[in-house]
Design a protein around this motif. Structure first.
Motif, PDB file in Angstrom:
ATOM      1  N   ASN A   1      49.503   9.969  47.280  1.00 52.56           N
ATOM      2  CA  ASN A   1      48.952   8.517  46.465  1.00 52.56           C
ATOM      3  C   ASN A   1      47.845   7.798  47.256  1.00 52.56           C
ATOM      4  O   ASN A   1      47.030   7.163  46.455  1.00 52.56           O
ATOM      5  CB  ASN A   1      50.309   7.609  46.079  1.00 52.56           C
ATOM      6  CG  ASN A   1      50.821   7.132  47.314  1.00 52.56           C
ATOM      7  OD1 ASN A   1      50.792   7.521  48.514  1.00 52.56           O
ATOM      8  ND2 ASN A   1      51.875   6.084  46.943  1.00 52.56           N
ATOM      9  N   GLN A   2      47.866   7.829  48.482  1.00 55.84           N
ATOM     10  CA  GLN A   2      46.909   7.210  49.196  1.00 55.84           C
ATOM     11  C   GLN A   2      45.672   7.927  48.998  1.00 55.84           C
ATOM     12  O   GLN A   2      44.599   7.248  48.801  1.00 55.84           O
ATOM     13  CB  GLN A   2      47.162   7.231  50.444  1.00 55.84           C
ATOM     14  CG  GLN A   2      46.219   6.553  51.463  1.00 55.84           C
ATOM     15  CD  GLN A   2      45.247   7.337  52.436  1.00 55.84           C
ATOM     16  OE1 GLN A   2      45.419   8.631  52.528  1.00 55.84           O
ATOM     17  NE2 GLN A   2      44.408   6.755  53.058  1.00 55.84           N
ATOM     18  N   ARG A   3      45.433   9.374  48.810  1.00 55.85           N
ATOM     19  CA  ARG A   3      44.322  10.211  48.653  1.00 55.85           C
ATOM     20  C   ARG A   3      43.819   9.939  47.187  1.00 55.85           C
ATOM     21  O   ARG A   3      42.753   9.962  46.948  1.00 55.85           O
ATOM     22  CB  ARG A   3      44.599  11.718  48.953  1.00 55.85           C
ATOM     23  CG  ARG A   3      43.741  12.430  48.468  1.00 55.85           C
ATOM     24  CD  ARG A   3      44.015  14.120  48.621  1.00 55.85           C
ATOM     25  NE  ARG A   3      42.968  15.144  48.239  1.00 55.85           N
ATOM     26  CZ  ARG A   3      42.083  15.429  48.468  1.00 55.85           C
ATOM     27  NH1 ARG A   3      41.700  14.851  49.946  1.00 55.85           N
ATOM     28  NH2 ARG A   3      41.171  16.103  47.933  1.00 55.85           N
ATOM     29  N   TYR A   4      44.857   9.903  46.293  1.00 57.47           N
ATOM     30  CA  TYR A   4      44.514   9.583  44.721  1.00 57.47           C
ATOM     31  C   TYR A   4      43.556   8.629  44.560  1.00 57.47           C
ATOM     32  O   TYR A   4      42.605   8.632  43.893  1.00 57.47           O
ATOM     33  CB  TYR A   4      45.964   9.436  44.007  1.00 57.47           C
ATOM     34  CG  TYR A   4      45.844   9.593  42.750  1.00 57.47           C
ATOM     35  CD1 TYR A   4      46.135  10.713  41.683  1.00 57.47           C
ATOM     36  CD2 TYR A   4      45.339   8.427  41.841  1.00 57.47           C
ATOM     37  CE1 TYR A   4      46.093  10.461  40.356  1.00 57.47           C
ATOM     38  CE2 TYR A   4      45.148   8.501  40.375  1.00 57.47           C
ATOM     39  CZ  TYR A   4      45.547   9.508  39.974  1.00 57.47           C
ATOM     40  OH  TYR A   4      45.567   9.347  38.462  1.00 57.47           O
ATOM     41  N   ALA A   5      44.155   7.438  45.081  1.00 59.48           N
ATOM     42  CA  ALA A   5      43.364   6.064  44.804  1.00 59.48           C
ATOM     43  C   ALA A   5      41.746   6.403  45.270  1.00 59.48           C
ATOM     44  O   ALA A   5      40.958   5.772  44.572  1.00 59.48           O
ATOM     45  CB  ALA A   5      43.954   4.933  45.371  1.00 59.48           C
ATOM     46  N   LEU A   6      41.638   6.945  46.409  1.00 53.32           N
ATOM     47  CA  LEU A   6      40.134   7.032  46.936  1.00 53.32           C
ATOM     48  C   LEU A   6      39.445   8.112  46.391  1.00 53.32           C
ATOM     49  O   LEU A   6      38.337   7.990  45.943  1.00 53.32           O
ATOM     50  CB  LEU A   6      40.454   7.081  48.773  1.00 53.32           C
ATOM     51  CG  LEU A   6      41.223   5.977  49.146  1.00 53.32           C
ATOM     52  CD1 LEU A   6      41.256   6.496  50.930  1.00 53.32           C
ATOM     53  CD2 LEU A   6      40.294   4.701  49.189  1.00 53.32           C
ATOM     54  N   LEU A   7      40.085   9.142  45.976  1.00 50.37           N
ATOM     55  CA  LEU A   7      39.404  10.215  45.424  1.00 50.37           C
ATOM     56  C   LEU A   7      38.957   9.823  44.181  1.00 50.37           C
ATOM     57  O   LEU A   7      37.713  10.022  43.395  1.00 50.37           O
ATOM     58  CB  LEU A   7      40.236  11.536  45.440  1.00 50.37           C
ATOM     59  CG  LEU A   7      39.454  12.694  44.806  1.00 50.37           C
ATOM     60  CD1 LEU A   7      38.131  12.873  45.317  1.00 50.37           C
ATOM     61  CD2 LEU A   7      40.387  14.036  44.990  1.00 50.37           C
TER      62      LEU A   7
END
Length: 188
Positions: free
Chosen positions: A123-129
């Motif tokens: 979920n941390q990666r999802y928001a940034l990508l």
């Protein structure tokens, strides 16, 4: 029924993020590995609800609660009902990948959703990508903005219902974003 208001892009949203991020960094100190502007207000030219979304990245799951304690100490409100993100098809199903905490601004202040997530989790990666893909694909961002405008006109019992409608649309954007990230060597 709650009305969802999608507004035209505001060129001051980045400056508003900077101001808010300084407050958040000051409150969280070293527990915050990074503070990022995410969501629609972080994408130039994208219509959005006039609510800033920020993501705080912490090192571990216990740090989620430390961050909540520090933010509530300065009168931010912890939303107990929002302690996880929806799992995305094709991404890890492990519940830990989707754990988060959500705090919102003190009453009568600039509207902010502060998402606190663990470094390296899906979920941390999802928001940034998701943000970076929309920034690099303005036509996709415009199509997403049009979807949001039309969706906001539907009757909803809560803002959560609106978010639930948007989740699969965001996933449809995110899945090609992963392919784009692999082709471009995108990293967090």
């Amino acid at each position: 029924m709650n009305a969802i208001a999608i507004v035209r892009p505001d060129e001051t949203w980045p400056a508003q993020f900077d101001k808010t991020a300084r407050v958040v960094r000051g409150a969280l100190g070293d527990v915050a590995q990074r503070v990022d502007h995410i969501g629609s207000t972080s994408v130039p030219g994208l219509a959005a609800k006039d609510i800033l979304d920020l993501q705080v990245t912490v090192a571990s799951e216990p740090d989620l609660d430390v961050a909540v304690e520090r933010m509530t100490a300065i009168d931010w409100d912890f939303r107990t009902a929002a302690q996880r993100d929806h799992p995305v098809p094709g991404l890890p199903a492990d519940e830990r990948e989707w754990v988060k905490r959500l705090v919102v601004e003190p009453m009568y202040r600039r509207r902010v959703n502060l998402h606190i997530r663990v470094a390296g989790r899906a979920n941390q990666r999802y928001a940034l990508l998701f943000r970076d893909y929309l920034r690099s694909h303005p036509d996709t961002a415009q199509a997403y903005g049009e979807f949001k405008r039309r969706a906001a006109m539907l009757p909803f019992d809560s803002v959560g219902d609106y978010a639930d409608l948007k989740d699969p649309v965001c996933d449809l954007i995110y899945l090609p974003a992963e392919e784009w990230a692999a082709r471009t060597n995108w990293t967090i």
